[in-house]
Design a protein around this motif. Structure first.
Motif, PDB file in Angstrom:
ATOM      1  N   UNK A  84     -19.073  39.837 -43.422  1.00 55.54           N
ATOM      2  CA  UNK A  84     -18.026  39.101 -44.117  1.00 55.54           C
ATOM      3  C   UNK A  84     -16.942  40.085 -44.533  1.00 55.54           C
ATOM      4  N   UNK A  85     -15.709  39.793 -44.173  1.00 53.78           N
ATOM      5  CA  UNK A  85     -14.582  40.619 -44.567  1.00 53.78           C
ATOM      6  C   UNK A  85     -13.641  39.752 -45.390  1.00 53.78           C
ATOM      7  N   UNK A  86     -13.424  40.143 -46.644  1.00 52.56           N
ATOM      8  CA  UNK A  86     -12.546  39.390 -47.528  1.00 52.56           C
ATOM      9  C   UNK A  86     -11.272  40.191 -47.748  1.00 52.56           C
ATOM     10  N   UNK A  87     -10.140  39.583 -47.415  1.00 46.85           N
ATOM     11  CA  UNK A  87      -8.850  40.211 -47.583  1.00 46.85           C
ATOM     12  C   UNK A  87      -8.071  39.443 -48.633  1.00 46.85           C
ATOM     13  N   UNK A  88      -7.547  40.142 -49.618  1.00 45.70           N
ATOM     14  CA  UNK A  88      -6.745  39.536 -50.675  1.00 45.70           C
ATOM     15  C   UNK A  88      -5.315  40.023 -50.534  1.00 45.70           C
ATOM     16  N   UNK A  89      -4.366  39.129 -50.779  1.00 46.49           N
ATOM     17  CA  UNK A  89      -2.966  39.498 -50.653  1.00 46.49           C
ATOM     18  C   UNK A  89      -2.147  38.752 -51.697  1.00 46.49           C
ATOM     19  N   UNK A  90      -0.941  39.221 -51.947  1.00 44.50           N
ATOM     20  CA  UNK A  90      -0.171  38.687 -53.067  1.00 44.50           C
ATOM     21  C   UNK A  90       1.256  38.304 -52.694  1.00 44.50           C
ATOM     22  N   UNK A  91       1.461  37.826 -51.470  1.00 43.24           N
ATOM     23  CA  UNK A  91       2.768  37.291 -51.076  1.00 43.24           C
ATOM     24  C   UNK A  91       2.569  35.879 -50.538  1.00 43.24           C
ATOM     25  N   UNK A  92       3.630  35.094 -50.499  1.00 41.21           N
ATOM     26  CA  UNK A  92       3.539  33.705 -50.058  1.00 41.21           C
ATOM     27  C   UNK A  92       2.984  33.601 -48.643  1.00 41.21           C
ATOM     28  N   UNK A  93       1.996  32.734 -48.463  1.00 42.94           N
ATOM     29  CA  UNK A  93       1.364  32.400 -47.183  1.00 42.94           C
ATOM     30  C   UNK A  93       0.855  33.623 -46.433  1.00 42.94           C
ATOM     31  N   UNK A  94       0.422  34.643 -47.177  1.00 40.37           N
ATOM     32  CA  UNK A  94      -0.058  35.865 -46.532  1.00 40.37           C
ATOM     33  C   UNK A  94      -1.461  35.703 -45.944  1.00 40.37           C
ATOM     34  N   UNK A  95      -2.151  34.617 -46.254  1.00 36.81           N
ATOM     35  CA  UNK A  95      -3.486  34.382 -45.696  1.00 36.81           C
ATOM     36  C   UNK A  95      -3.425  33.362 -44.563  1.00 36.81           C
ATOM     37  N   UNK A  96      -2.333  33.394 -43.811  1.00 36.66           N
ATOM     38  CA  UNK A  96      -2.126  32.355 -42.797  1.00 36.66           C
ATOM     39  C   UNK A  96      -3.005  32.555 -41.578  1.00 36.66           C
ATOM     40  N   UNK A  97      -2.479  32.836 -40.458  1.00 39.77           N
ATOM     41  CA  UNK A  97      -3.248  32.828 -39.228  1.00 39.77           C
ATOM     42  C   UNK A  97      -2.973  31.511 -38.530  1.00 39.77           C
ATOM     43  N   UNK A  98      -3.639  31.264 -37.451  1.00 35.90           N
ATOM     44  CA  UNK A  98      -3.472  29.993 -36.745  1.00 35.90           C
ATOM     45  C   UNK A  98      -4.298  28.938 -37.443  1.00 35.90           C
ATOM     46  N   UNK A  99      -3.637  28.024 -38.119  1.00 37.05           N
ATOM     47  CA  UNK A  99      -4.371  27.000 -38.864  1.00 37.05           C
ATOM     48  C   UNK A  99      -3.997  25.611 -38.375  1.00 37.05           C
ATOM     49  N   UNK A 100      -4.260  25.358 -37.112  1.00 40.32           N
ATOM     50  CA  UNK A 100      -4.000  24.036 -36.573  1.00 40.32           C
ATOM     51  C   UNK A 100      -4.937  23.030 -37.214  1.00 40.32           C
ATOM     52  N   UNK A 101      -4.408  21.863 -37.557  1.00 36.74           N
ATOM     53  CA  UNK A 101      -5.237  20.853 -38.213  1.00 36.74           C
ATOM     54  C   UNK A 101      -6.058  20.101 -37.178  1.00 36.74           C
ATOM     55  N   UNK A 102      -7.293  19.832 -37.533  1.00 36.01           N
ATOM     56  CA  UNK A 102      -8.196  19.115 -36.651  1.00 36.01           C
ATOM     57  C   UNK A 102      -9.105  18.281 -37.527  1.00 36.01           C
ATOM     58  N   UNK A 103      -9.181  17.002 -37.232  1.00 32.95           N
ATOM     59  CA  UNK A 103     -10.043  16.159 -38.059  1.00 32.95           C
ATOM     60  C   UNK A 103     -11.502  16.485 -37.773  1.00 32.95           C
ATOM     61  N   UNK A 104     -12.341  16.241 -38.746  1.00 31.88           N
ATOM     62  CA  UNK A 104     -13.762  16.538 -38.609  1.00 31.88           C
ATOM     63  C   UNK A 104     -14.382  15.717 -37.478  1.00 31.88           C
ATOM     64  N   UNK A 105     -14.023  14.443 -37.371  1.00 26.48           N
ATOM     65  CA  UNK A 105     -14.611  13.608 -36.315  1.00 26.48           C
ATOM     66  C   UNK A 105     -14.166  14.079 -34.933  1.00 26.48           C
TER      67      UNK A 105
END
Length: 119
Positions: A84-105
């Motif tokens: 597990x690697x936890x990265x903390x940051x303090x600027x707007x949307x700095x924990x982004x990445x590719x976050x395409x939305x996908x429904x659970x179903x």
């Protein structure tokens, strides 16, 4: 009375200025958010926790963490051997990445189709 009002306005402005916007996704599998994802105002730091099986990324979590310190820490889970690697940051949307939305179903349907194809 004017001094008290002025101080409360200044303190409110400082609090508003110290918040940042973080991405939130409780379960991201291979860069796709399963379930709902959103952005929220955060008074702490944004965090991105990634889980690796060996060196391959497996799943991750985006969050607002009020107690997170801006750095990177690595922890190893002994039962399954995951890192597990936890990265903390303090600027707007700095924990982004590719976050395409996908429904659970839809995600479960895609997984079922993939499993049936493999059988």
């Amino acid at each position: 009375m004017k001094l008290l009002l002025s101080l409360s306005v200044i303190i409110g402005a400082i609090v508003m200025a110290s918040t940042l916007t973080c991405n939130v996704c409780n379960f991201r599998f291979l860069f796709v958010c399963i379930g709902s994802s959103s952005t929220i105002s955060c008074t702490g730091n944004c965090s991105l926790t990634q889980t690796f099986a060996g060196s391959a990324p497996f799943f991750s979590q985006q969050a607002c963490d009020t107690n997170c310190v801006s750095n990177t820490t690595t922890q190893k889970e002994n039962v399954f051997g995951l890192n597990y690697v936890k990265t903390c940051c303090s600027t707007d949307l700095c924990n982004s990445g590719n976050s395409a939305k996908l429904s659970l179903s839809l995600g479960l349907s895609m997984l079922l189709l993939w499993l049936l194809k493999c059988v």
